[in-house]
Scaffold this motif. Structure first.
Motif, short mmCIF file in Angstrom:
data_model
loop_
_atom_site.label_atom_id
_atom_site.label_comp_id
_atom_site.label_asym_id
_atom_site.label_seq_id
_atom_site.Cartn_x
_atom_site.Cartn_y
_atom_site.Cartn_z
N GLY A 66 30.19 -27.32 8.07
CA GLY A 66 29.66 -26.48 9.13
C GLY A 66 29.09 -27.32 10.26
N PRO A 67 28.48 -26.68 11.24
CA PRO A 67 27.82 -27.41 12.32
C PRO A 67 26.40 -27.80 11.92
N PRO A 68 25.93 -28.95 12.33
CA PRO A 68 24.58 -29.36 11.95
C PRO A 68 23.49 -28.56 12.66
N ARG A 69 23.82 -28.01 13.82
CA ARG A 69 22.80 -27.33 14.60
C ARG A 69 23.23 -25.89 14.91
N THR A 70 23.65 -25.63 16.14
CA THR A 70 23.78 -24.24 16.58
C THR A 70 25.10 -23.97 17.27
N TYR A 71 25.52 -22.69 17.24
CA TYR A 71 26.84 -22.32 17.76
C TYR A 71 26.91 -22.26 19.27
N ASP A 72 25.80 -22.22 19.97
CA ASP A 72 25.91 -22.19 21.43
C ASP A 72 26.40 -23.53 21.98
N GLU A 73 26.42 -24.56 21.13
CA GLU A 73 27.01 -25.82 21.56
C GLU A 73 28.52 -25.71 21.75
N ALA A 74 29.11 -24.60 21.28
CA ALA A 74 30.53 -24.33 21.54
C ALA A 74 30.78 -24.04 23.02
N LEU A 75 29.72 -23.76 23.76
CA LEU A 75 29.86 -23.51 25.21
C LEU A 75 30.01 -24.81 26.00
#
Length: 449
Positions: A130-139
């Protein structure tokens, strides 16, 4: 041991009480959630389940059974360098369960630490993706001001026990973010199948990406409801959860598996993907009741009655103690544990929750105290975008008569007698801090409180 129940903790990101049709959403949000609704009818549904205020503190509280303020994980680490998060001294659900013979896997957002000694496999899990932090980094990749040659690159990570560091996988783009839950499902299917074949009890910590921004339904769900991407994403969430329940049935372990479906905090507030708190007011990253309640439903066949609904308080830390008790694992006694064992209440042996209230924070600041249906507000902030107001005179709110928290005074009674209960809860916490000092945010891995 064959008698040890399997555990599936299905955590939903930023889920307000106004989304699911078994709460106060459904058609009001563009679609019914029939599989989750059926699950609720077959189990116990909680309407006063209390997370912490943000993603990181809620995950920390669940995994350790301790308020995140104790662990130095009280805030989402925006822009933090690797080396942040839970220190080595902290023990997690997976630490305790793995020592009792459980196979443990985590899928989805970790968000409670990065760096040596802080990965999921350092905290009892056998594997994680998974991602280590948060999904808004997909932006980031679509941002015209972003330069991957200069700026950090956010990637999906994978690690198995025995590895020193995670392997880097695909960059977290909008496409990867949209499809990530299908990958989590695939890996969960493989993990549970292996555990059943090997006769090992399992703990799966499944962190679904919805309803965290950016909220994007997978291709097969686009247009399914006819009511836009938010409703399509709710349909996806419902179908994904149903897929895991079907997996438990197909592998023959459904009757010996505790399944918890729960949110991690209140709803999204960012306008393009704003969620709904239902009958309450407020968003995540604030102190409104809409952030102090999130859906929570549990099934344990033969142990927890079906068709039950309760408005008694249960805090997210209580799952730590309750699940360990259900697994026959001792709760640590060498540290402060905030979680309360709720098995007697959930199984019907006790009429009410073993918890009357709790303190709640936003970051490092104490925002207030809940006691039964009353709330003491020290800092007023309903939504992420609202400026916090530190009140010179704290407000007492009767949530039965003022559920929207609109009144400055709880007239005609004032309820000033409730101060004795609020003060007791705050004094108990203050006394516990004298026994065990708080771990500061950013503490080194070897820190011991």
């Amino acid at each position: 041991m064959a008698s040890q129940p399997n555990i599936l903790y299905f955590q939903v990101d930023n889920l307000g009480c106004g989304e699911l049709s078994c709460y106060t959403g459904g058609p009001f949000r563009g679609t019914w959630t029939p599989h989750i609704d059926e699950f609720a009818r077959g189990g116990t549904r909680l309407t006063n389940f209390a997370p912490e205020a943000q993603c990181t503190p809620s995950r920390s509280a669940l995994l350790t059974g301790r308020h995140a303020i104790r662990s130095g994980t009280h805030s989402v680490p925006i822009g933090a360098e690797a080396g942040w998060g839970l220190v080595r001294w902290e023990r997690t659900l997976a630490d305790a369960l793995s020592e009792a013979g459980y196979a443990c896997a985590a899928y989805g957002k970790w968000h409670v630490g990065e760096g040596p000694g802080r990965w999921p496999t350092d905290k009892g899990f056998d594997e994680w993706y998974g991602p280590p932090r948060t999904y808004d980094e997909a932006l980031w990749p679509a941002d015209p001001w972003y330069d991957p040659a200069r700026d950090p690159v956010s990637r999906m990570l994978e690690i198995r026990k025995g590895q020193a560091a995670p392997d880097e996988r695909e960059q977290l783009t909008l496409d990867v973010r949209r499809d990530c839950d299908a990958e989590y499902l695939k890996r969960t299917n493989d993990f549970i199948t292996r555990c059943v074949d090997n006769g090992a009890p399992f703990f799966v910590y499944f962190n679904h990406s919805l309803m965290h921004m950016p909220v994007l339904p997978r291709k097969e769900f686009e247009g399914r409801t006819g009511n836009g991407p938010w409703a399509d994403s709710l349909a996806e969430l419902d179908a994904d959860f149903a897929q895991l329940l079907a997996l438990l049935e197909a592998t023959g372990v459904r009757d010996n598996t505790i399944v918890v479906f729960a949110g991690d905090n209140g709803p999204e507030e960012v306008t393009a993907w704003r969620g709904s708190p239902g009958a309450w007011r407020g968003s995540y990253f604030a102190g409104g009741e809409g952030n102090l309640r999130t859906p929570c439903i549990v099934q344990w066949p033969g142990q927890i009655p079906s068709g039950q609904v309760s408005n008694d308080i249960m805090h997210i830390t209580d799952w730590f103690t309750t699940l360990l008790g259900a697994a026959g694992v001792h709760v640590p006694t060498d540290r402060v544990i905030d979680g309360v064992d709720q098995r007697a209440w959930l199984t019907g042996e006790a009429a009410h929750s073993q918890r009357e209230g709790y303190l709640y924070w936003m970051g490092a600041e104490l925002y207030g105290v809940k006691w039964r249906d009353f709330k003491l507000v020290l800092v007023q902030q309903l939504h992420l975008s609202d400026p916090p107001q530190r009140l010179a005179t704290p407000r007492v709110i009767n949530l039965l008569t003022d559920p929207h928290e609109r009144e400055a005074f709880a007239l005609p009674h004032l309820h000033s007698w409730t101060a004795s209960h609020f003060n007791r809860l705050m004094a108990e916490f203050a006394e516990s801090v004298k026994r065990e000092p708080l771990t500061p945010a950013g503490a080194p891995i070897g820190h011991v409180p």
